[in-house]
Design an enzyme around this catalytic site. Structure first.
Site, PDB file in Angstrom:
ATOM      1  N   ASP A  99       4.152   4.274   4.277  1.00  0.00           N
ATOM      2  CA  ASP A  99       4.050   3.585   3.036  1.00  0.00           C
ATOM      3  C   ASP A  99       3.248   4.599   1.939  1.00  0.00           C
ATOM      4  O   ASP A  99       3.515   4.354   0.765  1.00  0.00           O
ATOM      5  CB  ASP A  99       3.426   2.040   3.118  1.00  0.00           C
ATOM      6  CG  ASP A  99       1.996   2.106   3.308  1.00  0.00           C
ATOM      7  OD1 ASP A  99       1.668   2.982   4.496  1.00  0.00           O
ATOM      8  OD2 ASP A  99       1.288   1.860   2.716  1.00  0.00           O
ATOM      9  N   ASP A 138      -1.312   6.653   4.427  1.00  0.00           N
ATOM     10  CA  ASP A 138      -1.783   6.599   5.914  1.00  0.00           C
ATOM     11  C   ASP A 138      -0.415   6.867   6.832  1.00  0.00           C
ATOM     12  O   ASP A 138       0.578   7.362   6.385  1.00  0.00           O
ATOM     13  CB  ASP A 138      -2.116   5.013   6.221  1.00  0.00           C
ATOM     14  CG  ASP A 138      -1.396   4.158   5.702  1.00  0.00           C
ATOM     15  OD1 ASP A 138      -0.115   4.344   5.622  1.00  0.00           O
ATOM     16  OD2 ASP A 138      -2.021   3.127   5.260  1.00  0.00           O
TER      17      ASP A 138
END
Length: 624
Positions: A83, A86
């Protein structure tokens, strides 16, 4: 602009030399190369890929990762997108990303083709939908997350080196998630139109999944973060699932023309909040403005039929959004001194790009339908003015701001060099394949006061604060982390600006600020919600140190014949203390014991401040 997004028709239009000439003209007028920005934006999605990377991968500092995702759960969940900075695959923002990429292609695919980027855009959509097909192995089962944000955030590793948990989390009839299933249904319905002509078998498969997911979402209702609790601290569903159910129905009607979905949209507008919510924020959580713009599109195109009255109420809320963004509303989105819309410090630019897309699309819908200007409390907002405002927002992102900083990585000369991104901040595995552990990543790379070794081309970072200030520091994640849903809506806007087509005079003077008096703004806000009455009264006045203070009492009364639930209020220009309401993600809500407001009943609250009253308006509600 092809309503059904025929990719073949879009590709054929690439040969139109006139569009290329217009693109050159747009660059000369604006000073920005929107086609280059579009190209870089699409590169960013390749940097966010999870799974086995293809031979034509253009971001070469990345390598394959997450190749065993889903194995522990007995399902293949390889693929999809990370996303942000991360290594977790969160289903809700990923689905919103794919929906907005698809919508961008459907509206502005011709301009993408003229810039040579249509295939790359379609590939970006397909990378997401291929994953959604895997994540939906049964009609009433959807995997909504791979990885765990808590363990992932305790680790700074390249995705190619991941040692964190890759547990997968799902929703099913016993653990529902109508918002997650609804958004994924919307993504697959929108994407089915992207591939309708070039890949009809794949389009049919996406549509089948979309219909199943919508039925699942509607039949087994619940918020997904109550089932996938590990998502709550990262992508909590604050707006609930009503907006996603309507959003999915709208996209299924757009993709199929089946009246059932239009009837669902019209029949459930009150109960699910589509006709009750007037909000000036659109993003991965709250979809109401997107639903309202789509419903307005159906109305403007003459497709509403017997549901014209219901869709007109959606349109009123869509125009509330437009007026609020361009500064001519009863309540307006604040702006920084440099002129960009401002909602919050943490990743503010996500709302700038998403609003810019809705404004662009609405201006074009109104023009094609001959609808003309949007009537706002602060004066008419003409399509060319709306587009001029959009251009100002995009130009701000690309560097026309007080810091002369481009908030798109790799665009221009001055852009963020320490983006908060694991893969970009650690030397490429192709350059140095030595394993980087969790703590080594933090010690050797996260804390390193140096530019990232890999350029995350096209990433739109969180952006500046309310004073246009920005600190290019890796640990400043609120400002330097990018996300896929920042860039997805921008694809369509950049293509539109690069093409500069549509017969609009887009290069007139920029949009003036609306003045407007408070009384007119409040009256207009009340007219937006005929079921609720807002009344303010002064109940006390006193002076302290030559300053006059007033105690204000506010009464919100349900004037409808139905029960109001999910009431949300906004209070602006508040200089004192407020009591009687609870703070919520989107403003204020009544106390727990007053969450249901029966016909004729009221909710009351108060505040104290010097000078005139605060601006109180209804953000949203549902009638049941």
């Amino acid at each position: 602009m092809a309503r059904n997004g025929s990719a073949a028709h879009v590709a054929a239009a690439a040969a139109i030399i006139g569009l290329m000439a217009l693109a050159s003209m747009a660059k000369l007028v604006s000073g920005h190369d929107y086609a280059m920005a579009l190209k870089k934006s699409l590169l960013y999605f390749e940097a966010q890929r999870s799974g086995a990377l293809p031979p034509d991968q253009r971001v070469t500092w990345r390598a394959s990762s997450g190749l065993f995702d889903g194995k522990a759960n007995g399902v293949d969940l390889v693929g999809g997108y990370y996303d942000a900075g991360d290594n977790v695959k969160f289903g809700l923002p990923m689905a919103f990303t794919v929906t907005m990429m698809s919508w961008s292609i459907l509206e502005y695919g011709k301009q993408m083709a003229a810039s040579g980027e249509l295939k790359n855009a379609m590939d970006a959509v397909k990378w997401g939908t291929d994953y959604f097909i895997k994540a939906h192995p049964e009609p009433d089962v959807l995997y909504g997350e791979v990885g765990d944000g808590d363990t992932d955030h305790g680790c700074w590793q390249r995705p190619e080196d991941m040692t964190t948990s890759r547990q997968a989390f799902r929703i099913d009839p016993q653990n529902p998630g109508s918002d997650l299933a609804g958004e994924t249904a919307a993504a697959m319905a929108a994407a089915s139109m992207v591939f309708r002509t070039t890949y009809p078998g794949y389009a049919n498969l996406l549509l089948e999944h979309s219909k199943q997911l919508f039925e699942f979402a509607d039949k087994y209702r619940g918020k997904y973060d109550a089932s996938i609790t590990v998502a709550r601290n990262y992508y909590g569903s604050f707006s609930g699932y009503g907006d996603e159910l309507l959003w999915a129905a709208a996209w299924l009607f757009e993709a199929t023309e089946e009246r059932f979905y239009l009837e669902y949209l019209a029949r459930n507008g009150d109960a699910l909040g589509g006709t009750g919510w007037s909000i000036n924020q659109f993003g991965w959580d709250v979809k109401y403005p997107g639903v309202q713009v789509l419903a307005a599109k159906f109305l403007l195109q003459g497709r509403a039929g017997e549901h014209a009255a219901a869709l007109q109420r959606y349109r009123q809320n869509a125009e509330f959004f437009v007026c609020s963004c361009v500064g001519k509303g009863a309540v307006n989105v604040p702006r920084t001194p440099g002129g960009v819309m401002y909602h919050q410090r943490w990743n503010n630019l996500q709302f700038v790009t998403s609003a810019s897309f809705l404004l662009t699309a609405y201006a074009d819908y109104a023009t094609v339908a001959g609808g003309g200007a949007v009537r706002c409390p602060g004066g008419a907002a003409r399509p060319y003015e709306i587009l001029a405002f959009v251009r100002s927002q995009v130009n701000y992102i690309l560097g026309d701001n007080p810091r002369a900083t481009s908030y798109m990585v790799g665009y221009g000369l001055n852009y963020p060099r320490q983006v908060h991104h694991r893969g970009a901040s650690i030397v490429s595995v192709r350059t140095d394949p030595s394993f980087v552990s969790c703590q080594e990543g933090y010690a050797s790379w996260y804390s390193k006061q140096a530019v990232n070794p890999n350029t995350l081309d096209g990433a739109v970072v969180g952006g500046p604060d309310e004073y246009d200030d920005f600190a290019d520091e890796r640990n400043n994640y609120e400002q330097t982390e990018a996300a896929t849903y920042n860039s997805a809506p921008l694809l369509g806007v950049l293509a539109r600006l690069a093409g500069a087509c549509g017969g609009l005079d887009e290069y007139r003077t920029s949009l003036p600020e609306a003045a407007g008096n408070r009384t007119a703004r409040l009256a207009a806000a009340r007219r937006r919600h005929p079921h609720l009455e807002v009344e303010q009264n002064v109940t006390g006045t006193w002076a302290v140190r030559r300053r006059t203070y007033h105690r204000y009492s506010v009464t919100v009364t349900n004037r409808s014949r139905k029960t109001v639930r999910g009431l949300h209020l906004r209070v602006s220009e508040l200089a004192g203390r407020l009591w009687g309401l609870d703070k919520a993600r989107y403003g204020y809500v009544p106390r727990r014991w007053l969450r249901a407001l029966r016909p004729g009943r009221s909710v009351r609250f108060g505040y104290v401040q010097p000078g005139p009253p605060a601006n109180v308006w209804v953000t949203g509600y549902k009638l049941v």
